[in-house]
Scaffold this active site. Structure first.
Site, PDB file in Angstrom:
ATOM      1  N   ASP A  72       0.566  -1.170  -0.202  1.00 52.75           N
ATOM      2  CA  ASP A  72      -0.078  -0.319  -0.584  1.00 52.75           C
ATOM      3  C   ASP A  72       0.913   1.316  -0.417  1.00 52.75           C
ATOM      4  O   ASP A  72       2.160   1.351  -0.100  1.00 52.75           O
ATOM      5  CB  ASP A  72      -0.877  -0.073   1.483  1.00 52.75           C
ATOM      6  CG  ASP A  72       0.252  -0.590   2.541  1.00 52.75           C
ATOM      7  OD1 ASP A  72       0.948  -0.303   2.552  1.00 52.75           O
ATOM      8  OD2 ASP A  72      -1.174  -0.919   3.619  1.00 52.75           O
ATOM      9  N   HIS A 143      -7.505  -4.335   9.855  1.00 53.21           N
ATOM     10  CA  HIS A 143      -6.627  -4.512   8.574  1.00 53.21           C
ATOM     11  C   HIS A 143      -6.150  -5.301   8.465  1.00 53.21           C
ATOM     12  O   HIS A 143      -4.806  -5.290   9.238  1.00 53.21           O
ATOM     13  CB  HIS A 143      -7.661  -3.134   8.031  1.00 53.21           C
ATOM     14  CG  HIS A 143      -5.844  -2.745   9.135  1.00 53.21           C
ATOM     15  ND1 HIS A 143      -6.104  -1.701  10.163  1.00 53.21           N
ATOM     16  CD2 HIS A 143      -5.034  -1.844   8.487  1.00 53.21           C
ATOM     17  CE1 HIS A 143      -4.433  -0.449  10.235  1.00 53.21           C
ATOM     18  NE2 HIS A 143      -4.505  -1.292   9.228  1.00 53.21           N
TER      19      HIS A 143
END
EC number: 3.5.99.6
Length: 267
Positions: A72, A143
């Site tokens: 990410d 997450h």
């Protein structure tokens, strides 16, 4: 799912770094057949990266024929900003090993067309085939990468709105100023992750205990993204003692017995 319980973060880092090296060396990568490695950023893997650098310096592994994909990146932060994940990985790992720069793949959160960037990243992964080993961490809300609670298990690389909880947690990297933490990021999707041949998730610290409990004892639920790993045929969750405090005693004993039996068989 395989679960390994260790005493502390040092043991976790030693286990993970040793396993990465074993996988690379066993694969025997070449220029035409590289080993595909997915890597995270954040605080969880720092000790692992230090161990990998030391083992590389000791001649136990080469990253010359390894291709890296990261998970990410923030949107709107330049790649040389100290808070960018690109800069983090270069400073803590990439710049200390023998990997070719063209073999390191980052998401770019500064392009004009973010959707095109996400499509480009997915295609780049597919051009090599499935990632052989993806290392990840987990947030206290479960997450994985920036796949926040509510993320679809079929999600691909995309733009993601970051929750306030995630931004509060990451504010420590922004002088503890939540207003400085970007509200959006690019992230691989859960489906992207699940296509990896093997996944290792690092969970350390008591603040990860609820996520560990959800991953191991909970049902598959989109409010706990980490629970999607129950679908994967080869996932290992590496936990320190503090991250297991929400688990039932019988759960811990069950996985500990499995690990002992596995060691007897394979050693």
């Amino acid at each position: 799912m395989k679960v390994v319980f260790l005493d502390n973060t040092d043991q976790v880092a030693q286990w993970v770094s040793g396993y990465i090296i074993w996988k690379i060396n066993s694969f025997k990568p070449t220029i035409s057949r590289p080993f595909l490695l997915g890597l995270p950023t954040g605080s969880s893997p720092i000790k692992t990266y230090k161990n990998l650098i030391k083992l590389y310096q000791d001649g136990q592994v080469s990253f010359k024929y390894v291709v890296i994909f990261t998970m990410d990146e923030y949107i709107g932060i330049s790649s040389d900003d100290p808070t960018s994940y690109c800069k983090f990985l270069h400073d803590n790992f990439i710049d200390h090993i023998d990997i070719a720069q063209e073999n390191v793949n980052f998401l770019n959160g500064n392009v004009t067309d973010l959707n095109y960037e996400c499509e480009r990243y997915e295609k780049k992964i597919k051009s090599y085939g499935n990632i052989h080993l993806f290392i990840g961490g987990v947030g206290k809300d479960g997450h994985v990468a920036f796949n926040e609670p509510g993320s679809s298990f079929n999600s691909r690389t995309r733009v993601k709105n970051l929750s306030r909880e995630t931004r509060l947690s990451n504010a420590r990297f922004f002088s503890y100023k939540i207003e400085a933490v970007p509200k959006f990021a690019l992230t691989i999707g859960l489906a992207t992750l699940l296509e990896s041949q093997e996944i290792i998730i690092i969970a350390t610290g008591q603040d990860k205990a609820a996520a560990v409990q959800a991953a191991i004892e909970g049902s598959v639920n989109h409010t706990w993204p980490i629970s999607c790993l129950q679908f994967h045929p080869k996932t290992t969750l590496i936990c320190d003692e503090l991250s297991t405090v929400e688990l039932k005693i019988k759960t811990v004993k069950y996985f500990q017995e499995l690990e002992v039996n596995n060691n007897k068989i394979f050693n």
